[in-house]
Design a protein around this motif. Structure first.
Motif, PDB file in Angstrom:
ATOM      1  N   ILE A   1      -3.825  -1.390  -8.411  1.00 25.49           N
ATOM      2  CA  ILE A   1      -5.170  -0.758  -7.580  1.00 25.49           C
ATOM      3  C   ILE A   1      -4.975   0.412  -7.310  1.00 25.49           C
ATOM      4  CG2 ILE A   1      -6.933  -1.101  -6.136  1.00 25.49           C
ATOM      5  CD1 ILE A   1      -6.131  -4.180  -6.345  1.00 25.49           C
ATOM      6  N   MET A   2      -5.715   1.799  -8.323  1.00 29.24           N
ATOM      7  CA  MET A   2      -5.595   2.965  -8.034  1.00 29.24           C
ATOM      8  C   MET A   2      -6.875   3.673  -7.676  1.00 29.24           C
ATOM      9  SD  MET A   2      -1.949   3.327  -7.921  1.00 29.24           S
ATOM     10  CE  MET A   2      -2.099   4.967  -8.158  1.00 29.24           C
ATOM     11  N   GLY A   3      -6.962   4.735  -6.785  1.00 28.21           N
ATOM     12  CA  GLY A   3      -8.333   5.003  -6.434  1.00 28.21           C
ATOM     13  C   GLY A   3      -8.428   6.755  -7.367  1.00 28.21           C
ATOM     14  N   ASP A   4      -9.568   7.058  -7.780  1.00 23.13           N
ATOM     15  CA  ASP A   4      -9.459   8.377  -8.699  1.00 23.13           C
ATOM     16  C   ASP A   4      -9.807   9.651  -8.538  1.00 23.13           C
ATOM     17  OD1 ASP A   4     -12.132   8.119  -7.794  1.00 23.13           O
ATOM     18  OD2 ASP A   4     -12.970   9.059  -9.889  1.00 23.13           O
ATOM     19  N   GLN A   5      -9.668   9.238  -6.771  1.00 20.24           N
ATOM     20  CA  GLN A   5     -10.223  10.756  -5.711  1.00 20.24           C
ATOM     21  C   GLN A   5      -8.768  10.596  -4.973  1.00 20.24           C
ATOM     22  OE1 GLN A   5     -12.374  12.642  -5.970  1.00 20.24           O
ATOM     23  NE2 GLN A   5     -12.658  11.778  -7.963  1.00 20.24           N
ATOM     24  N   ASP A   6      -7.324  10.030  -5.244  1.00 21.38           N
ATOM     25  CA  ASP A   6      -6.725  10.183  -4.642  1.00 21.38           C
ATOM     26  C   ASP A   6      -5.577  11.292  -4.428  1.00 21.38           C
ATOM     27  OD1 ASP A   6      -3.669   9.473  -3.171  1.00 21.38           O
ATOM     28  OD2 ASP A   6      -3.511   7.731  -3.627  1.00 21.38           O
ATOM     29  N   ASN A   7      -6.141  12.819  -3.709  1.00 19.57           N
ATOM     30  CA  ASN A   7      -5.422  13.694  -3.926  1.00 19.57           C
ATOM     31  C   ASN A   7      -3.703  13.636  -3.174  1.00 19.57           C
ATOM     32  OD1 ASN A   7      -5.722  13.248  -0.928  1.00 19.57           O
ATOM     33  ND2 ASN A   7      -6.490  14.996  -0.287  1.00 19.57           N
ATOM     34  N   VAL A   8      -3.427  12.641  -3.078  1.00 16.67           N
ATOM     35  CA  VAL A   8      -1.326  11.613  -2.763  1.00 16.67           C
ATOM     36  C   VAL A   8      -0.931  12.257  -3.608  1.00 16.67           C
ATOM     37  CG1 VAL A   8       0.080  11.119  -1.799  1.00 16.67           C
ATOM     38  CG2 VAL A   8      -2.435  10.991  -1.007  1.00 16.67           C
TER      39      VAL A   8
ATOM     40  N   ILE B   1       1.302  -6.815  -6.229  1.00 11.45           N
ATOM     41  CA  ILE B   1      -0.247  -6.152  -6.172  1.00 11.45           C
ATOM     42  C   ILE B   1      -0.273  -5.063  -5.739  1.00 11.45           C
ATOM     43  CG2 ILE B   1      -2.782  -5.814  -5.925  1.00 11.45           C
ATOM     44  CD1 ILE B   1      -2.997  -8.620  -6.133  1.00 11.45           C
ATOM     45  N   GLY B   2       0.724  -3.619  -6.821  1.00 13.30           N
ATOM     46  CA  GLY B   2       0.831  -1.995  -5.835  1.00 13.30           C
ATOM     47  C   GLY B   2      -0.771  -1.305  -5.529  1.00 13.30           C
ATOM     48  N   THR B   3      -1.487  -1.120  -4.537  1.00 11.08           N
ATOM     49  CA  THR B   3      -2.496  -0.547  -4.253  1.00 11.08           C
ATOM     50  C   THR B   3      -1.947   1.287  -3.706  1.00 11.08           C
ATOM     51  OG1 THR B   3      -2.818  -0.523  -2.240  1.00 11.08           O
ATOM     52  CG2 THR B   3      -3.076  -1.882  -3.445  1.00 11.08           C
TER      53      THR B   3
ATOM     54  N   HIS C   1       0.711  -0.897  -0.147  1.00  9.89           N
ATOM     55  CA  HIS C   1       0.321   0.148   0.310  1.00  9.89           C
ATOM     56  C   HIS C   1       1.042   1.322  -0.187  1.00  9.89           C
ATOM     57  CE1 HIS C   1      -2.029   3.368   2.292  1.00  9.89           C
ATOM     58  NE2 HIS C   1      -3.098   3.364   1.107  1.00  9.89           N
ATOM     59  N   SER C   2       0.414   2.026  -1.028  1.00  7.86           N
ATOM     60  CA  SER C   2       0.868   3.657  -0.918  1.00  7.86           C
ATOM     61  C   SER C   2       2.781   3.085  -1.315  1.00  7.86           C
ATOM     62  CB  SER C   2       0.710   4.367   0.559  1.00  7.86           C
ATOM     63  OG  SER C   2       1.556   5.557   0.238  1.00  7.86           O
ATOM     64  N   PHE C   3       3.726   4.064  -0.348  1.00  8.89           N
ATOM     65  CA  PHE C   3       5.048   3.559  -0.432  1.00  8.89           C
ATOM     66  C   PHE C   3       5.095   2.583  -0.237  1.00  8.89           C
ATOM     67  CE2 PHE C   3       9.926   4.832   0.379  1.00  8.89           C
ATOM     68  CZ  PHE C   3       9.948   5.794  -0.672  1.00  8.89           C
ATOM     69  N   GLY C   4       4.322   1.514   0.142  1.00  8.45           N
ATOM     70  CA  GLY C   4       5.541   0.407   0.240  1.00  8.45           C
ATOM     71  C   GLY C   4       5.150  -0.381  -0.997  1.00  8.45           C
TER      72      GLY C   4
END
Length: 284
Positions: free
Chosen positions: A226-233, A151-153, A128-131
């Motif tokens: 796996i990505m989110g379209d509202q990821d403001n990071v 699998i990268g989220t 997840h994220s930086f992981g």
């Protein structure tokens, strides 16, 4: 390397399953721990890694760990030591950081080896994220043959604020060559102030978007994002850049960087779908 197992009784898991805490000494005097949740022998094992400066108890990771184990998967969820013995809490941005990406990658390798030593010959890396970045860095360095997929989220590069990356890299390289040991205080990821050794900071700063994209293209195992379209990071245009690499990617509508709320179920569902396509190697 010494390996310790301490059995735990956790009532929330089915009677047929059980959990243990695994401990390994990563470097002299630096033991690190992981949750080891044992699932069905016919499924691949999942090595699940938390984000920047966090622990395996971070909500996104903890929820995914439970969901995967409930679905019958063996899960190993380590907490990276960050050069702190038995680290059990997230590390503050303002702390003195004497760890490096090289240390993180080495620890990932140790945990992969730990899974192999316990009979797992089919391992999937999930971050997840930086992981997700750290796992890609591991994959770029001749990963163990037991690792079958990634699998990268919420995959993200090492962000450094408004600093010009090339200039910062050159400055840090000069400090390393000159054997300067003074700490450098520089924004990194979500930290506005991140005091670190020149070597340690340099190891992270070098992982920009271009290097991440190259690592995805050159991955020796199958990749799923796996990505989110509202990821403001993430920075603007990152999803388009990932799409150009042409690796399988799911975009979860409305999901933020942490895939929290109702999107926890989306994250679990898409992760399980990816795992279902992987042919396991029989455990010994």
């Amino acid at each position: 390397m010494r390996i310790y197992l301490f059995c735990l009784l956790i009532s929330v898991f089915p009677a047929a399953a059980h959990a243990v805490i695994a401990q390994q000494e990563m470097r002299p005097g630096i033991p690190a721990n992981a949750d080891y949740l044992i699932g069905e022998p016919g499924k691949p094992a999942v090595l699940l890694l938390h984000g920047f400066l966090q622990t395996r108890d971070f909500p996104t990771v903890a929820t995914l760990t439970r969901g995967l184990q409930d679905a019958g998967y063996t899960v190993l969820a380590p907490t990276l030591s960050l050069n702190i013995p038995n680290r059990a809490q997230s590390l503050a941005c303002e702390a003195v950081h004497r760890h490096s990406l090289d240390d993180d990658v080495a620890e990932i390798g140790y945990w992969v080896g730990w899974l192999k030593s316990h009979g797992h010959r089919s391992i999937v890396l999930v971050g997840h994220s930086f992981g997700s970045l750290q796992l890609l860095a591991y994959l770029s360095l001749k990963p163990d043959a037991a690792v079958k997929a990634y699998i990268g989220t919420s995959l993200i590069e090492a962000q450094i604020g408004t600093t010009a990356r090339a200039a910062l890299i050159a400055q840090l390289e000069d400090r390393v060559l000159g054997k300067q040991r003074a700490l450098v205080n520089q924004p990194l990821s979500f930290c506005r102030k991140y005091p670190s050794t020149p070597e340690g900071l340099l190891s992270y700063v070098r992982w920009d978007q271009a290097r991440l994209l190259a690592a995805l293209r050159q991955s020796p195992v199958s990749v799923k994002l796996i990505m989110g379209d509202q990821d403001n990071v993430m920075k603007r245009g990152w999803l388009k850049a990932l799409a150009l690499v042409q690796v399988p990617m799911v975009i979860v509508n409305g999901a933020n960087h942490f895939m929290d709320g109702a999107h926890e179920f989306d994250l679990l569902e898409h992760t399980l779908k990816s795992l279902d396509t992987i042919q396991p190697v029989p455990s010994r």
